[in-house]
Design a protein around this motif. Structure first.
Motif, PDB file in Angstrom:
ATOM      1  N   LEU A   1      33.316  16.569  46.942  1.00 17.76           N
ATOM      2  CA  LEU A   1      33.140  15.207  47.431  1.00 17.76           C
ATOM      3  C   LEU A   1      32.645  15.186  48.879  1.00 17.76           C
ATOM      4  O   LEU A   1      31.655  14.504  49.193  1.00 17.76           O
ATOM      5  N   ASN A   2      33.326  15.924  49.738  1.00 21.64           N
ATOM      6  CA  ASN A   2      33.013  15.845  51.167  1.00 21.64           C
ATOM      7  C   ASN A   2      31.909  16.803  51.600  1.00 21.64           C
ATOM      8  O   ASN A   2      31.054  16.439  52.403  1.00 21.64           O
ATOM      9  N   GLY A   3      31.940  18.018  51.062  1.00 21.21           N
ATOM     10  CA  GLY A   3      30.982  19.011  51.509  1.00 21.21           C
ATOM     11  C   GLY A   3      29.615  18.890  50.869  1.00 21.21           C
ATOM     12  O   GLY A   3      28.595  19.134  51.523  1.00 21.21           O
ATOM     13  N   ILE A   4      29.573  18.511  49.588  1.00 16.65           N
ATOM     14  CA  ILE A   4      28.295  18.458  48.878  1.00 16.65           C
ATOM     15  C   ILE A   4      27.762  17.028  48.790  1.00 16.65           C
ATOM     16  O   ILE A   4      26.627  16.754  49.196  1.00 16.65           O
ATOM     17  N   ILE A   5      28.571  16.099  48.277  1.00 14.72           N
ATOM     18  CA  ILE A   5      28.079  14.737  48.075  1.00 14.72           C
ATOM     19  C   ILE A   5      27.924  14.005  49.402  1.00 14.72           C
ATOM     20  O   ILE A   5      26.847  13.466  49.718  1.00 14.72           O
ATOM     21  N   PHE A   6      28.985  13.989  50.227  1.00 13.62           N
ATOM     22  CA  PHE A   6      28.938  13.224  51.482  1.00 13.62           C
ATOM     23  C   PHE A   6      27.967  13.847  52.479  1.00 13.62           C
ATOM     24  O   PHE A   6      27.036  13.187  52.954  1.00 13.62           O
ATOM     25  N   LEU A   7      28.172  15.112  52.812  1.00 17.71           N
ATOM     26  CA  LEU A   7      27.266  15.770  53.761  1.00 17.71           C
ATOM     27  C   LEU A   7      25.865  15.932  53.181  1.00 17.71           C
ATOM     28  O   LEU A   7      24.872  15.851  53.913  1.00 17.71           O
ATOM     29  N   GLY A   8      25.781  16.141  51.861  1.00 12.96           N
ATOM     30  CA  GLY A   8      24.465  16.225  51.234  1.00 12.96           C
ATOM     31  C   GLY A   8      23.698  14.914  51.326  1.00 12.96           C
ATOM     32  O   GLY A   8      22.472  14.910  51.506  1.00 12.96           O
ATOM     33  N   SER A   9      24.404  13.790  51.220  1.00 15.58           N
ATOM     34  CA  SER A   9      23.753  12.482  51.364  1.00 15.58           C
ATOM     35  C   SER A   9      23.199  12.292  52.774  1.00 15.58           C
ATOM     36  O   SER A   9      22.106  11.748  52.954  1.00 15.58           O
ATOM     37  N   ILE A  10      23.962  12.734  53.776  1.00 16.34           N
ATOM     38  CA  ILE A  10      23.473  12.649  55.159  1.00 16.34           C
ATOM     39  C   ILE A  10      22.232  13.517  55.339  1.00 16.34           C
ATOM     40  O   ILE A  10      21.253  13.106  55.992  1.00 16.34           O
ATOM     41  N   LEU A  11      22.233  14.706  54.747  1.00 18.12           N
ATOM     42  CA  LEU A  11      21.075  15.589  54.834  1.00 18.12           C
ATOM     43  C   LEU A  11      19.855  14.966  54.159  1.00 18.12           C
ATOM     44  O   LEU A  11      18.744  15.022  54.695  1.00 18.12           O
ATOM     45  N   VAL A  12      20.058  14.365  52.981  1.00 18.76           N
ATOM     46  CA  VAL A  12      18.945  13.715  52.272  1.00 18.76           C
ATOM     47  C   VAL A  12      18.408  12.541  53.088  1.00 18.76           C
ATOM     48  O   VAL A  12      17.188  12.332  53.184  1.00 18.76           O
ATOM     49  N   LEU A  13      19.310  11.758  53.687  1.00 17.99           N
ATOM     50  CA  LEU A  13      18.873  10.619  54.492  1.00 17.99           C
ATOM     51  C   LEU A  13      18.007  11.073  55.666  1.00 17.99           C
ATOM     52  O   LEU A  13      16.941  10.502  55.917  1.00 17.99           O
ATOM     53  N   ARG A  14      18.470  12.098  56.381  1.00 23.58           N
ATOM     54  CA  ARG A  14      17.773  12.507  57.602  1.00 23.58           C
ATOM     55  C   ARG A  14      16.521  13.332  57.326  1.00 23.58           C
ATOM     56  O   ARG A  14      15.563  13.276  58.116  1.00 23.58           O
ATOM     57  N   SER A  15      16.500  14.087  56.244  1.00 18.92           N
ATOM     58  CA  SER A  15      15.359  14.977  55.990  1.00 18.92           C
ATOM     59  C   SER A  15      14.367  14.421  54.978  1.00 18.92           C
ATOM     60  O   SER A  15      13.226  14.893  54.927  1.00 18.92           O
TER      61      SER A  15
END
Length: 313
Positions: free
Chosen positions: A56-70
């Motif tokens: 939840l936190n490492g893949i979905i949450f942080l992954g969403s931030i990575l997708v947004l910024r990149s």
């Protein structure tokens, strides 16, 4: 006069050495990641909850931030540009109004992404993670009680653990004990909420604000790591705070690795990293045995350190 000064300097040097060694011990305990594997092998529930927190936190949450910024933001900047890239810099841009509208629209779309995705996910992650942390602490505590860290430690704590378990069971059956337990939990939440407010305010102090903010964050994080296991151990709130303030160098060292990993990131990224690392840090908390001498709470090795008032109560 010189003798007294030498004595005070010697005493200060001894206490400084003890505090430094205790800080190193706390830092070392926080980095003992092999215990994560041990506890996950001992308890299937701990492994499942740890995996859920990481997903939840490492893949979905942080992954969403990575997708947004990149991906999302660069795509929006390409579709909705805000500058005349193909026009000579000496010429005035004839589409200035349109580009300003594009910039406003792009910022609005990004804010909608935060409102309808990140903030709901943050709230959901906070609620679910809190429940999962509680399960990790519970099953991890049972794994410790079942297998133990060492035979000598278990023999020393046998009577103490039995009495604590009896007092905990009495609380569940006795109405007065239940009310006291609820009052302690409410008081603990309020106390730590004010402490978190102090952490936030210290960040605005000039020059030394960031250093104080880092130190208080370290202590708060370390305290929360032990809070869950203390609940299941039946340790009273006063003893928790006395123990915490009597061993402040250890907790400063214990919380340092995680806070160092998140201190320089944005709040959302910091939360995602901390929420991912928190279950790992929970498993590093040893089943500490509280000892007392002359009304003072000591560390688990019996050495008495200078108490530091960290949480006002």
């Amino acid at each position: 006069m010189y003798t007294s000064m030498d004595g005070s300097m010697g005493s200060f040097g001894t206490r400084l050495k003890q505090a430094s060694l205790l800080w190193v011990e706390g830092f070392r305990e926080a980095c003992c990641l092999h215990r994560v594997v041990i506890y996950c092998r001992r308890s299937r529930e701990v492994a499942i909850r740890t995996g859920q927190c990481f997903l939840l936190n490492g893949i979905i949450f942080l992954g969403s931030i990575l997708v947004l910024r990149s991906v999302v933001i660069p795509t929006l900047q390409w579709v909705l540009p805000d500058e005349c890239q193909l026009i000579n810099y000496q010429e005035s841009c004839p589409f200035g109004g349109i580009f300003r509208f594009y910039s406003f629209l792009r910022l609005g779309l990004i804010q909608l992404f935060y409102v309808f995705w990140f903030y709901p996910m943050y709230i959901s992650s906070f609620i679910l993670s809190t429940l999962w942390y509680n399960d990790i602490a519970k099953y991890g505590f049972f794994a410790i009680e079942k297998n133990g860290a060492s035979g000598s430690e278990l023999s020393d704590k046998k009577d103490s653990t039995a009495s604590q378990n009896m007092s905990a069971s009495d609380k569940t059956t006795d109405l007065e004990g239940v009310m006291i337990g609820i009052a302690e939990q409410v008081y603990s939440v309020l106390l730590l909420s004010f402490f978190f407010l102090e952490v936030y305010i210290t960040g605005f102090i000039p020059y030394i604000g960031k250093a104080l903010n880092f130190l208080l964050l370290v202590w708060m994080y370390a305290y929360y790591c032990f809070e869950y296991k203390w609940n299941y151990s039946g340790v009273s709130l006063d003893k928790r705070l006395d123990f915490f303030e009597s061993n402040w160098p250890f907790f400063a060292g214990f919380g340092s690795p995680c806070i160092l990993a998140v201190f320089f990131y944005s709040p959302l990224v910091s939360y995602g990293v901390m929420a991912t690392l928190y279950p790992l840090a929970q498993k590093q908390t040893k089943p500490l045995l509280l000892k007392e001498r002359n009304g003072k709470v000591q560390d688990w090795e019996g050495s008495l350190y200078s108490s530091l008032l960290i949480i006002y109560r």
